[in-house]
Design an enzyme around this catalytic site. Structure first.
Site, PDB file in Angstrom:
ATOM      1  N   TRP A 181       0.803  -1.221   0.000  1.00  8.49           N
ATOM      2  CA  TRP A 181       0.000   0.000   0.000  1.00  8.49           C
ATOM      3  C   TRP A 181       0.840   1.277   0.000  1.00  8.49           C
ATOM      4  O   TRP A 181       0.310   2.362  -0.192  1.00  8.49           O
ATOM      5  CB  TRP A 181      -0.927   0.029   1.241  1.00  8.49           C
ATOM      6  CG  TRP A 181      -0.189  -0.279   2.514  1.00  8.49           C
ATOM      7  CD1 TRP A 181      -0.148  -1.494   3.141  1.00  8.49           C
ATOM      8  CD2 TRP A 181       0.643   0.597   3.280  1.00  8.49           C
ATOM      9  NE1 TRP A 181       0.674  -1.423   4.260  1.00  8.49           N
ATOM     10  CE2 TRP A 181       1.164  -0.149   4.358  1.00  8.49           C
ATOM     11  CE3 TRP A 181       1.015   1.939   3.174  1.00  8.49           C
ATOM     12  CZ2 TRP A 181       2.034   0.394   5.322  1.00  8.49           C
ATOM     13  CZ3 TRP A 181       1.875   2.483   4.116  1.00  8.49           C
ATOM     14  CH2 TRP A 181       2.366   1.709   5.171  1.00  8.49           C
ATOM     15  N   ASN A 182       2.142   1.173   0.276  1.00  6.14           N
ATOM     16  CA  ASN A 182       2.881   2.439   0.469  1.00  6.14           C
ATOM     17  C   ASN A 182       3.155   3.173  -0.849  1.00  6.14           C
ATOM     18  O   ASN A 182       3.233   4.388  -0.875  1.00  6.14           O
ATOM     19  CB  ASN A 182       4.150   2.255   1.300  1.00  6.14           C
ATOM     20  CG  ASN A 182       5.136   1.315   0.680  1.00  6.14           C
ATOM     21  OD1 ASN A 182       4.793   0.513  -0.188  1.00  6.14           O
ATOM     22  ND2 ASN A 182       6.375   1.380   1.114  1.00  6.14           N
ATOM     23  N   SER A 219       6.236  -6.962   3.122  1.00  3.91           N
ATOM     24  CA  SER A 219       7.051  -7.219   4.310  1.00  3.91           C
ATOM     25  C   SER A 219       7.845  -8.518   4.163  1.00  3.91           C
ATOM     26  O   SER A 219       7.442  -9.434   3.434  1.00  3.91           O
ATOM     27  CB  SER A 219       6.139  -7.303   5.536  1.00  3.91           C
ATOM     28  OG  SER A 219       5.234  -8.375   5.366  1.00  3.91           O
ATOM     29  N   GLU A 232      10.718  -8.160  -3.184  1.00  2.87           N
ATOM     30  CA  GLU A 232      11.190  -6.835  -2.760  1.00  2.87           C
ATOM     31  C   GLU A 232      10.639  -6.633  -1.347  1.00  2.87           C
ATOM     32  O   GLU A 232       9.457  -6.343  -1.187  1.00  2.87           O
ATOM     33  CB  GLU A 232      10.674  -5.745  -3.709  1.00  2.87           C
ATOM     34  CG  GLU A 232      11.220  -5.831  -5.114  1.00  2.87           C
ATOM     35  CD  GLU A 232      12.699  -5.477  -5.209  1.00  2.87           C
ATOM     36  OE1 GLU A 232      13.255  -4.905  -4.244  1.00  2.87           O
ATOM     37  OE2 GLU A 232      13.311  -5.783  -6.239  1.00  2.87           O
ATOM     38  N   CYS A 254      10.336   1.816   2.085  1.00  2.00           N
ATOM     39  CA  CYS A 254      11.376   0.801   2.320  1.00  2.00           C
ATOM     40  C   CYS A 254      12.770   1.401   2.209  1.00  2.00           C
ATOM     41  O   CYS A 254      13.737   0.837   2.720  1.00  2.00           O
ATOM     42  CB  CYS A 254      11.212  -0.360   1.345  1.00  2.00           C
ATOM     43  SG  CYS A 254      11.179   0.192  -0.367  1.00  2.00           S
TER      44      CYS A 254
HETATM   45  P1  NAP Z   1       2.526  -6.722   3.612  1.00  2.00           P
HETATM   46  O1  NAP Z   1       1.679  -6.714   4.814  1.00  2.00           O
HETATM   47  O2  NAP Z   1       3.563  -7.765   3.489  1.00  2.00           O
HETATM   48  O3  NAP Z   1       1.523  -6.768   2.370  1.00  2.00           O
HETATM   49  C1  NAP Z   1       1.973  -6.773   1.048  1.00  2.00           C
HETATM   50  C2  NAP Z   1       0.990  -7.524   0.181  1.00  2.00           C
HETATM   51  O4  NAP Z   1       0.911  -8.869   0.664  1.00  2.00           O
HETATM   52  C3  NAP Z   1      -0.422  -6.959   0.217  1.00  2.00           C
HETATM   53  O5  NAP Z   1      -1.008  -7.111  -1.054  1.00  2.00           O
HETATM   54  C4  NAP Z   1      -1.108  -7.848   1.237  1.00  2.00           C
HETATM   55  O6  NAP Z   1      -2.498  -7.973   1.033  1.00  2.00           O
HETATM   56  C5  NAP Z   1      -0.442  -9.176   0.969  1.00  2.00           C
HETATM   57  N1  NAP Z   1      -0.516 -10.067   2.144  1.00  2.00           N
HETATM   58  C6  NAP Z   1      -0.565  -9.715   3.434  1.00  2.00           C
HETATM   59  N2  NAP Z   1      -0.645 -10.813   4.211  1.00  2.00           N
HETATM   60  C7  NAP Z   1      -0.645 -11.872   3.391  1.00  2.00           C
HETATM   61  C8  NAP Z   1      -0.717 -13.279   3.591  1.00  2.00           C
HETATM   62  N3  NAP Z   1      -0.808 -13.821   4.804  1.00  2.00           N
HETATM   63  N4  NAP Z   1      -0.684 -14.067   2.518  1.00  2.00           N
HETATM   64  C9  NAP Z   1      -0.592 -13.543   1.294  1.00  2.00           C
HETATM   65  N5  NAP Z   1      -0.540 -12.218   1.031  1.00  2.00           N
HETATM   66  C10 NAP Z   1      -0.561 -11.395   2.072  1.00  2.00           C
HETATM   67  O7  NAP Z   1       3.293  -5.343   3.398  1.00  2.00           O
HETATM   68  P2  NAP Z   1       2.687  -3.901   3.458  1.00  2.00           P
HETATM   69  O8  NAP Z   1       2.419  -3.581   4.879  1.00  2.00           O
HETATM   70  O9  NAP Z   1       1.582  -3.764   2.467  1.00  2.00           O
HETATM   71  O10 NAP Z   1       3.901  -3.033   2.892  1.00  2.00           O
HETATM   72  C11 NAP Z   1       4.933  -2.600   3.668  1.00  2.00           C
HETATM   73  C12 NAP Z   1       6.163  -3.459   3.462  1.00  2.00           C
HETATM   74  O11 NAP Z   1       6.517  -3.459   2.081  1.00  2.00           O
HETATM   75  C13 NAP Z   1       7.374  -2.925   4.172  1.00  2.00           C
HETATM   76  O12 NAP Z   1       8.058  -3.963   4.794  1.00  2.00           O
HETATM   77  C14 NAP Z   1       8.213  -2.308   3.061  1.00  2.00           C
HETATM   78  O13 NAP Z   1       9.582  -2.233   3.310  1.00  2.00           O
HETATM   79  C15 NAP Z   1       7.909  -3.235   1.955  1.00  2.00           C
HETATM   80  N6  NAP Z   1       8.226  -2.594   0.683  1.00  2.00           N
HETATM   81  C16 NAP Z   1       9.339  -2.998   0.032  1.00  2.00           C
HETATM   82  C17 NAP Z   1       9.683  -2.383  -1.164  1.00  2.00           C
HETATM   83  C18 NAP Z   1      10.884  -2.832  -1.928  1.00  2.00           C
HETATM   84  O14 NAP Z   1      10.962  -2.482  -3.098  1.00  2.00           O
HETATM   85  N7  NAP Z   1      11.794  -3.577  -1.351  1.00  2.00           N
HETATM   86  C19 NAP Z   1       8.888  -1.372  -1.678  1.00  2.00           C
HETATM   87  C20 NAP Z   1       7.753  -0.986  -0.981  1.00  2.00           C
HETATM   88  C21 NAP Z   1       7.432  -1.616   0.207  1.00  2.00           C
HETATM   89  P3  NAP Z   1      -3.552  -7.212   1.966  1.00  2.00           P
HETATM   90  O15 NAP Z   1      -3.243  -5.778   1.848  1.00  2.00           O
HETATM   91  O16 NAP Z   1      -4.844  -7.594   1.338  1.00  2.00           O
HETATM   92  O17 NAP Z   1      -3.389  -7.733   3.351  1.00  2.00           O
END
Ligand code: NAP
Length: 489
Positions: free
Chosen positions: A156-157, A234, A255, A289
Site C-alpha cells: 500500500w505504500n 514485508s 522486494e 522501504c
Molecule cells: P505486507 O503486509 O507484506 O503486504 C503486502 C501484500 O501482501 C499486500 O497485497 C497484502 O495484502 C499481501 N498479504 C498480506 N498478508 C498476506 C498473507 N498472509 N498471505 C498472502 N498475502 C498477504 O506489506 P505492506 O504492509 O503492504 O507493505 C509494507 C512493506 O513493504 C514494508 O516492509 C516495506 O519495506 C515493503 N516494501 C518494500 C519495497 C521494496 O521495493 N523492497 C517497496 C515498498 C514496500 P492485503 O493488503 O490484502 O493484506
C-alpha cells in the site's frame, strides 16, 4: 472522492478479469487514513473467480508473446500516456486511500509511468547471445523467452509504482499479469486497469484481483499455470509466499523490507547533511522501504547535527495530504501509529533522548508526530526494526569502521545512504556496506534504468533495468548442430 476527479469513470470497485469488471461475493470498505471516512467499497472475489483469472491469463499468454515486440511496446506506451493524462485524478485517488500528500502522489504517478516507458523501450533490446562453440560444426546461442503468467502482489505504500515497476517488465517481455494490490489501496490499481482497458489491452493480459490476501495468494501459488511470483511487501509475508510458491517451483522475486543507514562522513557540511537526511527519512511519512532508519553522525558534529535537524523539522506540517500546505500525511492505520509510539517508548526507556517532536495538533488516530531521537543504541527496536513511521533515530560514531559495521548490523540489506567528500571514505562505504543499493550524495536513487533490490532478508531479484526482465523470462540455450549428411557444406 468523486467530487475531486475530472474523470469519475476511473473509480472502479469491481475486480478486472479477462477484460470484464467482476463483482465478488462481498464488498470491503476502504478508508481514508486522514479522516477514517469510507472512500468506497471493493469487491471480494471468491476462489473460483481467481481461478478464472488464472485461466484467462494462461489463454492470453501465447497470443501476447507472439505479438512483435513493437506491438507490445505500443500497448505499453499508450498506457503510459493515458496514465500521465490522468495524473491528477490518479494522484487524488492515491491521496484519499493512502494518505500521502498530493505533491508526493503526483510524483509517484510520474515515477510509476516512467517504468512503463522504460520497459517498452528496453524490451526491444532484450537480446540473447551467441556462444563461441566448443562442439564441432555447431552454432550455439541463447534466446530470452517470456516465462508465462506472472502473479504480482503489491503493498500500500506506493500503490501505483510498485505495480507498474513489475507489470511493465512482465508485459513488455511477453507475460500476462494478475495483479493483487494491497487491500488498503485497491482504487489506484483498479484505475490503472481501467486505463489499460481503454488502451485496448487484449483480454486476459492484465488482470487486477481483489479480496482475501491469503486465499488469493494460496490460489495463485498453487496454480501450475502461474510461472512467476513477484512480491513487494514485508519480509514476513515474503517468507510465507516463498514457501507457498515452492510447491510449484515458481520463479520468485521478492522486494522486502529495509532498515537503511544514513552515514554522514566527517568532512560533510552539517546543513547539507541535515537536508538530505530529512528527505531520506520523511518521504511518505517515513513509510518507505528506502527510508533512512538509522542516521550515523561523527561524534564531533553530533550536537550541531541534532540542533539543525530539530530546527529543520519545525518546517514539517502534518495533516490531510489534500491540503497543499501539508508536507507529511497520516500513517496508513491507527495500528501503525500505535507501533510508532511503541518504538519511541521502547527507545526512551532504553536511554534515547527526545530532541524534538512535532508540537501541532494531530487530527486523527492514524497521525503520528514526527519525532527526533538521539543516542539510539542497537538494543532498541527503532534500530533493529524497519520503522515505517516519521521517527528519526540518530547515533554518534567515532570511526568509519564502526559506522559501517553498525550499518550492516541488521537482517535487512536494501538501501544505504552516504554523504561526504573524501573519496577514500566513500569507497570504503561503497564496498563495505552490505546493501543492494548504496547511494552517495544523492537521496534520489531509483528509476527505470537502475536495478532496484536488496540483499540478505530484503529480498531476491531486481526490478527495473535490463535485470528486471530476468524475473519474468527464461534463458533458452539453443544448440544447432549439423547432421553428418550435411557436413562439408
Ligand atoms: P505486507 O503486509 O507484506 O503486504 C503486502 C501484500 O501482501 C499486500 O497485497 C497484502 O495484502 C499481501 N498479504 C498480506 N498478508 C498476506 C498473507 N498472509 N498471505 C498472502 N498475502 C498477504 O506489506 P505492506 O504492509 O503492504 O507493505 C509494507 C512493506 O513493504 C514494508 O516492509 C516495506 O519495506 C515493503 N516494501 C518494500 C519495497 C521494496 O521495493 N523492497 C517497496 C515498498 C514496500 P492485503 O493488503 O490484502 O493484506
Amino acid at each position: 472522492m468523486m467530487a475531486l476527479l475530472d474523470d469519475v469513470r476511473l473509480v472502479r470497485n469491481h475486480a478486472y478479469i479477462n477484460k470484464k469488471w467482476e463483482c465478488g461475493d462481498d464488498f470491503q470498505a476502504v478508508e481514508n487514513p486522514a479522516n477514517n471516512q469510507v472512500v468506497g467499497y471493493v469487491s471480494q472475489l471468491n476462489k473460483a473467480q481467481i481461478q478464472q483469472a488464472i485461466e484467462g491469463a494462461e489463454g492470453a499468454f501465447q497470443p501476447w508473446r507472439k505479438l512483435s515486440v513493437e506491438q507490445r511496446s505500443e500497448y505499453l506506451l499508450r498506457w503510459h500516456d493515458a496514465i500521465l493524462n490522468a495524473q491528477k485524478d490518479l494522484a487524488y485517488l492515491m491521496v484519499v486511500e493512502q494518505g500521502k500528500t498530493l505533491a508526493e502522489a503526483m510524483g509517484e504517478i510520474e515515477y510509476g509511468a516512467s517504468f512503463i516507458r522504460w520497459f517498452a523501450e528496453e524490451a526491444k533490446r532484450s537480446y540473447g547471445h551467441t556462444i563461441p562453440s566448443h562442439i564441432q560444426d555447431a552454432q550455439l546461442s541463447t534466446v530470452r523467452e517470456p516465462i508465462g503468467v506472472a502473479a504480482l502482489i503489491t503493498p500500500w505504500n506506493f500503490p501505483n509504482a510498485m505495480i507498474t515497476r513489475k507489470a511493465a517488465a512482465a508485459l513488455a517481455i511477453g507475460c500476462p499479469v494478475i495483479i493483487k494490490p494491497a487491500s488498503d489501496t485497491p482504487f489506484s490499481a483498479l484505475a490503472l486497469a481501467e486505463l489499460a482497458d481503454r488502451c485496448g489491452f487484449p483480454s486476459g493480459v492484465l488482470n487486477v484481483v481483489t479480496g482475501d490476501a491469503a486465499m488469493i495468494s494460496e490460489t495463485l501459488c498453487a496454480a501450475p499455470q502461474v510461472k512467476a511470483l513477484s512480491f513487494t511487501g514485508s519480509t514476513a509475508v515474503g517468507k510465507l509466499l516463498l514457501k507457498q510458491a515452492a510447491e510449484t517451483v515458481k520463479k520468485c522475486s521478492m522486494e522486502l523490507g529495509g532498515n537503511a543507514p544514513f552515514i554522514m562522513l566527517d568532512d560533510m557540511d552539517v546543513e547539507q547533511a541535515v537536508s538530505a537526511a530529512m528527505a531520506a527519512k520523511f518521504q511518505t511519512s517515513g513509510q518507505d522501504c528506502l527510508a533512512a532508519n538509522r542516521i550515523f553522525v561523527p561524534r564531533h558534529l553530533y550536537q550541531d547535527f541534532l540542533t539543525q535537524f530539530a530546527q529543520a523539522m519545525k518546517s514539517i506540517v502534518v495533516g490531510n495530504g489534500l491540503d497543499p500546505n501539508v508536507t507529511l500525511g497520516p500513517l496508513i492505520s491507527a495500528k501503525a501509529a500505535k507501533q510508532a509510539q511503541h518504538l519511541v517508548d521502547d527507545a526512551l526507556t532504553k536511554g534515547a533522548r527526545l530532541i524534538h517532536q512535532y508540537p501541532g495538533h494531530l487530527t486523527g488516530p492514524n497521525f503520528f508526530a514526527p519525532t527526533l531521537l538521539a543516542d539510539v543504541t542497537p538494543d532498541m527496536a527503532v534500530y533493529q526494526e524497519e520503522n515505517f513511521c516519521p521517527v528519526a533515530g540518530v547515533l554518534p560514531y567515532d570511526t568509519l569502521e564502526q559506522a559501517i559495521e553498525m550499518s550492516n548490523d541488521t537482517e535487512y540489506g536494501l538501501a544505504a545512504y552516504v554523504y561526504g567528500h573524501n573519496i577514500h571514505d566513500i569507497w570504503r562505504c561503497l564496498r563495505g556496506l552490505e546493501f543492494g543499493m548504496v547511494s552517495v550524495n544523492s537521496v534520489k536513487m531509483t528509476g527505470g534504468p537502475i536495478p532496484f533490490g536488496g540483499v540478505k532478508q530484503s529480498g531476491l531479484g531486481r526490478e527495473g533495468s535490463c535485470h528486471g526482465f530476468d524475473e519474468f523470462s527464461e534463458i533458452k540455450y539453443c544448440c544447432l548442430g549439423q547432421l553428418p549428411s550435411a557436413s562439408g557444406c
